[in-house]
Design a protein around this motif. Structure first.
Motif, PDB file in Angstrom:
ATOM      1  N   THR A 118      26.372 -22.265 -36.497  1.00  0.00           N
ATOM      2  CA  THR A 118      26.912 -22.966 -35.332  1.00  0.00           C
ATOM      3  C   THR A 118      26.856 -22.047 -34.115  1.00  0.00           C
ATOM      4  N   ALA A 119      26.597 -22.678 -32.987  1.00  0.00           N
ATOM      5  CA  ALA A 119      26.551 -21.945 -31.722  1.00  0.00           C
ATOM      6  C   ALA A 119      27.110 -22.863 -30.643  1.00  0.00           C
TER       7      ALA A 119
ATOM      8  N   ALA B 251      35.844 -22.279 -32.589  1.00  0.00           N
ATOM      9  CA  ALA B 251      36.627 -21.047 -32.481  1.00  0.00           C
ATOM     10  C   ALA B 251      35.983 -19.927 -33.282  1.00  0.00           C
ATOM     11  N   LEU B 252      35.511 -20.228 -34.481  1.00  0.00           N
ATOM     12  CA  LEU B 252      34.875 -19.213 -35.314  1.00  0.00           C
ATOM     13  C   LEU B 252      33.554 -18.752 -34.708  1.00  0.00           C
ATOM     14  N   ALA B 253      32.787 -19.683 -34.118  1.00  0.00           N
ATOM     15  CA  ALA B 253      31.529 -19.306 -33.473  1.00  0.00           C
ATOM     16  C   ALA B 253      31.777 -18.428 -32.258  1.00  0.00           C
TER      17      ALA B 253
ATOM     18  N   ARG C 276      19.925 -19.521 -36.518  1.00  0.00           N
ATOM     19  CA  ARG C 276      19.227 -19.480 -37.810  1.00  0.00           C
ATOM     20  C   ARG C 276      19.676 -20.626 -38.704  1.00  0.00           C
ATOM     21  N   ASP C 277      18.786 -21.022 -39.603  1.00  0.00           N
ATOM     22  CA  ASP C 277      19.146 -21.996 -40.636  1.00  0.00           C
ATOM     23  C   ASP C 277      20.171 -21.382 -41.568  1.00  0.00           C
ATOM     24  N   LEU C 278      21.087 -22.206 -42.052  1.00  0.00           N
ATOM     25  CA  LEU C 278      22.003 -21.734 -43.083  1.00  0.00           C
ATOM     26  C   LEU C 278      21.210 -21.541 -44.373  1.00  0.00           C
ATOM     27  N   PRO C 279      21.643 -20.623 -45.234  1.00  0.00           N
ATOM     28  CA  PRO C 279      20.955 -20.455 -46.512  1.00  0.00           C
ATOM     29  C   PRO C 279      20.997 -21.749 -47.329  1.00  0.00           C
TER      30      PRO C 279
ATOM     31  N   LEU D  81      28.766 -28.016 -30.345  1.00  0.00           N
ATOM     32  CA  LEU D  81      28.209 -26.933 -31.155  1.00  0.00           C
ATOM     33  C   LEU D  81      26.814 -27.302 -31.661  1.00  0.00           C
ATOM     34  N   ILE D  82      25.873 -26.381 -31.571  1.00  0.00           N
ATOM     35  CA  ILE D  82      24.602 -26.591 -32.259  1.00  0.00           C
ATOM     36  C   ILE D  82      24.926 -26.483 -33.746  1.00  0.00           C
ATOM     37  N   GLN D  83      24.577 -27.518 -34.512  1.00  0.00           N
ATOM     38  CA  GLN D  83      24.943 -27.532 -35.928  1.00  0.00           C
ATOM     39  C   GLN D  83      23.794 -27.824 -36.879  1.00  0.00           C
ATOM     40  N   ALA D  84      22.694 -28.396 -36.374  1.00  0.00           N
ATOM     41  CA  ALA D  84      21.603 -28.791 -37.267  1.00  0.00           C
ATOM     42  C   ALA D  84      20.307 -28.889 -36.479  1.00  0.00           C
TER      43      ALA D  84
END
Length: 152
Positions: free
Chosen positions: A107-108, A145-147, A126-129, A72-75
């Protein structure tokens, strides 16, 4: 420079996408980057890779490195500069010198790949807030799963 819907400056730059092999979470990536082995003589974290980006000017024109952790792309981290460094084997490499701040992103899912890839700004998560930047990472299976269903 005008901003896109994703909060990035429009045109003139490109991001890099890189697997963070062996990393369990954004927190473990941050811990590794804080170690002396991951820092250059200037104290900034760096990632050394064999290939030097051909699109150097675009990468340095506002690009970030987006980290794929557990599929997952996370950061992401802003790229400060690209240094030419010589490996102990006498082969020239590229040290991607990074801003020390890791910024969590939406996440992607991303399939495995070798090396790094270019990532167009319009395709970057996008960046998280700001109020979500300090949250602990979800377990990779749950986040994936959510992504997949578009919840996060």
């Amino acid at each position: 420079m005008p901003l896109s819907k994703r909060g990035c400056a429009m045109a003139g730059f490109v991001h890099l996408l890189k697997l963070s092999v062996g990393t369990e979470s954004v927190e473990s990536l941050a811990a590794w980057q804080a170690s002396p082995g991951a820092q250059g003589p200037d104290g900034l974290p760096r990632h050394v890779t064999r290939m030097f980006p051909r699109r150097e000017a675009e990468v340095l024109g506002g690009g970030s490195i987006f980290w794929v952790i557990k599929g997952l792309i996370q950061a992401r981290q802003s790229i400060r500069r690209l240094d030419r460094v010589m490996g102990q084997d006498g082969i020239e490499r590229c040290a991607i010198v990074l801003d020390p701040d890791l910024i969590r992103t939406e996440t992607a899912p991303k399939r495995p790949f070798q090396g790094w890839r270019y990532l167009q700004p319009e395709n970057a998560p996008r960046d998280l807030p700001a109020h979500r930047q300090e949250e602990d990472s979800l377990p990779p299976e749950l986040a994936g799963a959510l992504a997949e269903i578009g919840v996060i």
